[in-house]
Every structure is written in structure tokens, then in C-alpha cells.
Write a protein that holds these residues in place. Structure first.
Motif, PDB file in Angstrom:
ATOM      1  N   LYS A   1       1.152   4.128  -3.078  1.00  0.00           N
ATOM      2  CA  LYS A   1       0.980   5.481  -2.699  1.00  0.00           C
ATOM      3  C   LYS A   1       2.056   6.222  -3.319  1.00  0.00           C
ATOM      4  N   ARG A   2       3.312   6.001  -2.946  1.00  0.00           N
ATOM      5  CA  ARG A   2       4.554   6.556  -3.521  1.00  0.00           C
ATOM      6  C   ARG A   2       4.437   6.585  -5.108  1.00  0.00           C
TER       7      ARG A   2
ATOM      8  N   GLU B   1       1.790   9.024  -6.349  1.00  0.00           N
ATOM      9  CA  GLU B   1       2.010  10.494  -5.855  1.00  0.00           C
ATOM     10  C   GLU B   1       2.343  11.283  -7.040  1.00  0.00           C
TER      11      GLU B   1
ATOM     12  N   THR C   1       0.661  -1.229   0.013  1.00  0.00           N
ATOM     13  CA  THR C   1       0.028   0.183  -0.043  1.00  0.00           C
ATOM     14  C   THR C   1       0.819   1.358   0.058  1.00  0.00           C
ATOM     15  N   GLN C   2       1.812   1.256   0.795  1.00  0.00           N
ATOM     16  CA  GLN C   2       2.837   2.601   0.910  1.00  0.00           C
ATOM     17  C   GLN C   2       3.376   2.658  -0.499  1.00  0.00           C
TER      18      GLN C   2
ATOM     19  N   ASP D   1      -6.394   9.732  -3.733  1.00  0.00           N
ATOM     20  CA  ASP D   1      -7.169   9.244  -2.632  1.00  0.00           C
ATOM     21  C   ASP D   1      -6.516   8.444  -1.762  1.00  0.00           C
ATOM     22  N   GLN D   2      -5.708   8.680  -0.717  1.00  0.00           N
ATOM     23  CA  GLN D   2      -5.023   7.601  -0.051  1.00  0.00           C
ATOM     24  C   GLN D   2      -5.755   6.474   0.719  1.00  0.00           C
TER      25      GLN D   2
ATOM     26  N   ASN E   1      -1.609  15.830  -4.583  1.00  0.00           N
ATOM     27  CA  ASN E   1      -2.410  15.753  -3.497  1.00  0.00           C
ATOM     28  C   ASN E   1      -3.765  15.282  -3.741  1.00  0.00           C
TER      29      ASN E   1
END
Length: 278
Positions: A90-91, A94, A86-87, A102-103, A99
Motif C-alpha cells: 500500500k505504501r 500510494e 499488504t501494508q 483501491d486499498q 487517494n
């Protein structure tokens, strides 16, 4: 993360990077294998294919974790892997969404992917290090799912390509779980040799398929050499042909395994020992 996962933090990071890189490269490989379908793909469909590869990656990793991680740590390890993927995702997203990404949606997407992976593949009971009918059936099922996601239900070429991409990453996943570096500095390159486009050598099909693979690996003072056949190739062989080929490959594996052991433990080739593969 829990204490157990703190101890495995580097391995979890490497696994997450590997799984995402291979999934992305596999999508590219599928599009090359079926260019006509690729032209019609929408972004959401492409994302669905990517997630299909992530599902099989989670399942394969889970099976390997049972062999390389202590039983008491396995549940927390897989939970930690879900967090790590997941992390990393996200990276990766990005730069494209900034911004606006949607995390929470990413967290839910990976959680759903893990859940669907269990529903789809946990029913297949087999040992990941051995060839078996059940193992082939699971990869066949996975290949069909990828072909369907590409809008080419029953496409044997896509099924074979998807199977090769997924099975090719198993040694790399195993190496990371054993605390070794992945076989390549570029995780995405692991898949590339599995299916290659060829316009000069084989103009009739446009594809070269690796039918037989042979690998030696070292763990501590033990060397393991194993071979495998492409599932479709295995299905095409008669019982007699398979027995003859198995006998021949067992001899080849013995010869190469002994040679690899002699080289891997020599002072001149210490780096091979660290790499853990040949």
C-alpha cells in the motif's frame, strides 16, 4: 496484530520490505535477460511476473519459518507476514495512485497470492536448507511460470535467471528470521550478483551465471558452512562428476568454515559475528 506478531513486528516489517524489493528487482532482471520479450510486455503482464516472485517468496519464507520460529507462533507469524506485505505494498503504491488506490483490492491481491502460492508449491516436500531433486523440481516449475508470464514458454535462460533470483534471497530471509539484519542495507541488491549482463567477457551468450555458491553463517556459538550448485549445472553433471565435485567442495567448505569461525569469533572482527554471513 496478535500478541505473537507484536513480538516479531520488526522482523515482519523487514521480511515484507525484503520480499517486495527482491520481487521488484527480479522483474527488472527478467526483462534484462529477455529484452525482446520485455519490449512487448504490458503493465498487467509485468504485474503478473511480480506476483509470481511474491508467491515463491511466501513459500520460501514459510519453509524457513518452520526452522526459526516456535511452532506455536508459526501460523500467526505467517498471517502477520501477509498483513505486513499488504501494508508495505500500500505504501509503495500510494505515491503512484494517491487517494485513488483501491486499498481493498490490494488486500485481496495479496490474499490471492498467498493462496495460489500454497496451491502451487506446498506439494513439493523438501528441507529448504538441503539440495534435493524435489527442491530443484520446484524451482524448475517456478522458472517455467515466470517464462510463461513473459511470453517465452520453455525459455531455459529465463528459467535459470528466475531460479537464481529466488534462491539467492534464501540466506537473507533466514538472517531476518534469526533476528539479524539483512546481509545488505539495500535488500534489492541481494539478487543482482546472481545474473549479470556481460558484453566484454562473454559476447557469445551475454550472460554470466553463478554455478557454485558457498556461504558460512554464524548462530550463537555455532558456525555453519554450506555450498550449492546451480540446478541446471547439477543436471548437466554425470554421477561420477557430481561425486568428485561434492568431495572437492566439502573440503573447500571445511577449510573456509574453519577460517571463518576463527575470524568471526575474534575480537578484531566482532562485526562479522553480528552480520552472520561471509
Amino acid at each position: 496484530m496478535a500478541t505473537a506478531n507484536t513480538a516479531y513486528q520488526e522482523r515482519l516489517r523487514q521480511l515484507a520490505e525484503l520480499m517486495l524489493a527482491v520481487s521488484g528487482e527480479s522483474v527488472t532482471m527478467m526483462k534484462r535477460t529477455a529484452p525482446e520479450q520485455a519490449l512487448k510486455l504490458k503493465r498487467q503482464q509485468e504485474w503478473g511476473i511480480y506476483l509470481e516472485f511474491l508467491k515463491i517468496m511466501f513459500n520460501l519464507t514459510d519453509r524457513l519459518v518452520a526452522l526459526h520460529i516456535p511452532l506455536k507462533d508459526q501460523l500467526e507469524f505467517m498471517n502477520g507476514l501477509e498483513d505486513a506485505v499488504t501494508q508495505q505494498l500500500k505504501r509503495a503504491l500510494e505515491p503512484a495512485f494517491g487517494n485513488n488506490a483501491d486499498q481493498m483490492e490490494i488486500v485481496m491481491t495479496i490474499g490471492t497470492t498467498v493462496s495460489e502460492s500454497r496451491q502451487a508449491y506446498e506439494q513439493y516436500k523438501f528441507l529448504i536448507t538441503e539440495d534435493s531433486k524435489t527442491k530443484n523440481e520446484m524451482f524448475h516449475d517456478f522458472g517455467d511460470k515466470v517464462a510463461e508470464a513473459l511470453g517465452a514458454v520453455g525459455n531455459a535462460r529465463l528459467r535459470s535467471a528466475a531460479t537464481l533470483c529466488a534462491s539467492a534471497v534464501v540466506p537473507a530471509l533466514s538472517a531476518v528470521l534469526q533476528g539479524q539484519a539483512p546481509p545488505s542495507q539495500e535488500p534489492s541488491q541481494i539478487v543482482l550478483p546472481a545474473v549479470e549482463t556481460s558484453t566484454e567477457q562473454n559476447k557469445s551468450t551475454g550472460q554470466e551465471i553463478k554455478l557454485v555458491s558457498l556461504m558460512s553463517s554464524v548462530s550463537g556459538e555455532e558456525v555453519e558452512t554450506r555450498w550449492g550448485l546451480h540446478p541446471r549445472f547439477r543436471e548437466d553433471l554425470t554421477t561420477s562428476e557430481l561425486q568428485q565435485l561434492s568431495k572437492l567442495l566439502n573440503r573447500v567448505a571445511k577449510i573456509l568454515g574453519e577460517r571463518y569461525a576463527a575470524v568471526a569469533f575474534s575480537k578484531d572482527w566482532a562485526s562479522w559475528h553480528k552480520a552472520g554471513h561471509a
